[in-house]
Structures are given as C-alpha cells and as structure tokens.
Write a protein that holds these residues in place. Structure first.
Motif, PDB file in Angstrom:
ATOM      1  N   ARG A  23       9.160   3.612  22.760  1.00  0.00           N
ATOM      2  CA  ARG A  23      10.519   3.331  22.296  1.00  0.00           C
ATOM      3  C   ARG A  23      10.846   1.896  22.658  1.00  0.00           C
ATOM      4  N   VAL A  25      13.789  -1.007  22.907  1.00  0.00           N
ATOM      5  CA  VAL A  25      15.227  -1.275  22.942  1.00  0.00           C
ATOM      6  C   VAL A  25      15.414  -2.780  23.115  1.00  0.00           C
ATOM      7  N   ARG A  27      17.898  -5.960  24.033  1.00  0.00           N
ATOM      8  CA  ARG A  27      19.163  -6.324  24.667  1.00  0.00           C
ATOM      9  C   ARG A  27      19.351  -7.830  24.524  1.00  0.00           C
ATOM     10  N   ASN A  47      21.015  -0.212  14.744  1.00  0.00           N
ATOM     11  CA  ASN A  47      19.788  -0.500  15.493  1.00  0.00           C
ATOM     12  C   ASN A  47      18.960  -1.603  14.838  1.00  0.00           C
ATOM     13  N   ASP A  63      14.509   0.968  18.134  1.00  0.00           N
ATOM     14  CA  ASP A  63      15.069   2.278  18.451  1.00  0.00           C
ATOM     15  C   ASP A  63      16.543   2.150  18.799  1.00  0.00           C
ATOM     16  N   SER A  64      16.897   1.077  19.505  1.00  0.00           N
ATOM     17  CA  SER A  64      18.301   0.780  19.795  1.00  0.00           C
ATOM     18  C   SER A  64      18.445  -0.723  20.011  1.00  0.00           C
ATOM     19  N   TYR A  66      21.306  -3.633  21.709  1.00  0.00           N
ATOM     20  CA  TYR A  66      22.530  -3.857  22.494  1.00  0.00           C
ATOM     21  C   TYR A  66      22.907  -5.323  22.440  1.00  0.00           C
ATOM     22  N   GLN A  74      24.534   1.426  30.278  1.00  0.00           N
ATOM     23  CA  GLN A  74      24.127   1.797  28.913  1.00  0.00           C
ATOM     24  C   GLN A  74      22.618   1.645  28.745  1.00  0.00           C
ATOM     25  N   ILE A  75      22.071   0.586  29.323  1.00  0.00           N
ATOM     26  CA  ILE A  75      20.628   0.366  29.200  1.00  0.00           C
ATOM     27  C   ILE A  75      19.898   1.456  29.980  1.00  0.00           C
ATOM     28  N   GLU A  78      19.382   4.697  28.201  1.00  0.00           N
ATOM     29  CA  GLU A  78      18.286   4.707  27.221  1.00  0.00           C
ATOM     30  C   GLU A  78      16.982   5.240  27.819  1.00  0.00           C
TER      31      GLU A  78
END
Ligand SMILES: Nc1ncnc2c1ncn2[C@@H]1O[C@H](COP(=O)(O)OP(=O)(O)O)[C@@H](O)[C@H]1O
Ligand SMILES: [Mg+2]
Length: 233
Positions: A23, A25, A27, A47, A63-64, A66, A74-75, A78
């Motif tokens: 996954r 993510v 940021r 996303n 996947d996401s 930020y 929030q991180i 995940e």
C-alpha cells in the motif's frame, strides 16, 4: 526543475510497485520557512496527486494521499491495522521513502509533542497485548543504522560493521545485531530514544549529512497458542 524530474521518476517507480501487496500513501509536507510558497506544484484530489509544471499536469493514483494539513494521527491510522496482523504472526514493514527534506523523519519519528509512526505503533502494540488475557507475549526490539553502506547497531554501539545475510529459509539475518526485551511502552521509549541519540544524524552529532543515513527499527512479537509458537515482526 531537476527536483521535479526526480519526483516524476520516483512516482513512476512507486506506481509500478503498487501492483503488488504494497500500500502506498503519499504525504505532502508544508512549505518550510526558506521555501517560496508560490512554487507549489502539487495538488490532491481524493487519492490522486497532481503534479504540475509550466508545460504539463500529470496525475498519479495512490492508495491514499494527504496534503500539508495532515496530522500524525491520520498517517498512523493508515498503518495501524497491520499491528494486529503482527500479533497473528504476519510480518509487516512500514517504510518512508523520499528525498532529503521530504518529511521521512517527521513522519516516522516525529517529536515529543507530535510523535510519529514508530512511537505510535509501539504504543498500540503494547495496548493490544495488554488486552489479551491469559497469553504471555515476548516482545523485543532491534534498531540499526545503515550509513555509508555500513551497518551499525544503534542499541549496542560498537565500531564494527555488521553483515546482512540471508539464511536457508531466505530470511534476512544480521548476526551480532542486539535485541532488547521490552514489556511496556515506557521501556520501549527509553530504548528507542537512546538508539536515536546514537544515530550519525542525531542532533548531538556533528554529522549533518542525513542523506546517506537509513535506519531500521524492528519489533519482534512472540507468543504461544497451545503448543504452537506464533512469531511476527
Ligand atoms: N508534515 C509536516 N508538517 C510540518 N513540518 C514538516 C512535515 N514534514 C516535514 N516537516 C519539516 O520539514 C523538515 C524536513 O523534514 P524531515 O522529516 O527532516 O525530512 P527527511 O527525514 O525526509 O530528510 C523538518 O524541519 C521537518 O520538521
Ligand atoms: Mg531524515
């Protein structure tokens, strides 16, 4: 401009990794005091990350994603589901990737007021274990630094360079790497803080060149279910 080209190469590489069980993510961090806020070239919709240059806009799906207002919590949310998996014997890796100044240390380590992923994972792991009645868990930690291609033990610093090997089961092993048993978050915190101070990039160190320093913290969890030994890291 060259920064932008490097980012595109990184993003293409990351997108191809995403086909697997990984996954990813993203940021985006805020501009720092020394940076020019008008040069913003990223924007996030859902996303998807948009990277814009003077000539084109490119979109990358993750996947996401930020933005610069994201909170450490929030991180952490995940990645927090994978902590329960480790208790059932499924190994998990969480790692931060990006160029110097991208925000890896902030995200993984954070600071006392705003802890990052590592202390939050340790806290959650201890909380989950506390809730399991009747089971005794063995938890230990190791922490190493790779600097200039050499591997150093941060929990038991010695000058020698450790070797990374693969055993017959294709597991990565580092003979001589120390582990310390922990049974509470405060014990973890003490061990982790002293390890951080041993890094070549610690605030107390004269060495400010962080780009050649990588660190790996590993938590090992072991318990018995009947006769079966369950291990996860
Ligand atoms: N999400 C964020 N919010 C606020 N400041 C951040 C964030 N990410 C990084 N920073 C700041 O940006 C600077 C570089 O981040 P750092 O984590 O040291 O980068 P890296 O470890 O990737 O080289 C630091 O001063 C850090 O405090
Ligand atoms: Mg760093």
């Amino acid at each position: 401009h060259s920064r932008h080209s490097i980012s595109i190469l990184l993003l293409n590489a990351i997108c191809s990794v995403m086909e697997s069980k990984v996954r990813v993510v993203v940021r985006v961090r805020p501009f720092l005091g020394t940076e020019e806020p008008t040069s913003r070239c990223t924007s996030i919709q859902g996303n998807s990350l948009e990277l814009s240059s003077t000539v084109q806009k490119t979109h990358y799906k993750f996947d996401s994603c930020y933005n610069q207002d994201s909170e450490q919590s929030q991180i952490f949310a995940e990645v927090s589901d994978s902590i329960g998996d480790v208790l059932s014997g499924i190994n998990t890796t969480i790692f931060a990737y990006g160029m110097t100044g991208a925000g890896k240390t902030h995200t993984m380590q954070g600071n006392a007021d705003n802890p990052g992923i590592i202390p939050r994972v340790a806290q959650r792991l201890m909380d989950l274990i506390e809730k399991q009645s009747g089971n005794t868990y063995d938890i230990s930690v190791s922490y190493l630094e790779i600097y200039n291609e050499k591997v150093f033990d941060l929990l038991e610093p010695k000058a020698e360079d450790l070797h990374i090997r693969q055993d017959a089961r294709h597991e990565i092993v580092i003979p001589g790497l120390s582990t310390q048993k922990i049974s509470s978050f405060s014990q973890f915190d003490r061990v982790y803080r002293s390890g951080c101070l041993n890094r070549t990039t610690a605030p107390t160190s004269l060495n400010k060149e962080s780009s050649r320093s990588h660190a790996i913290l590993c938590l090992y969890v072991q318990h018995k279910e009947g006769d079966k030994l369950i291990t996860g890291k």
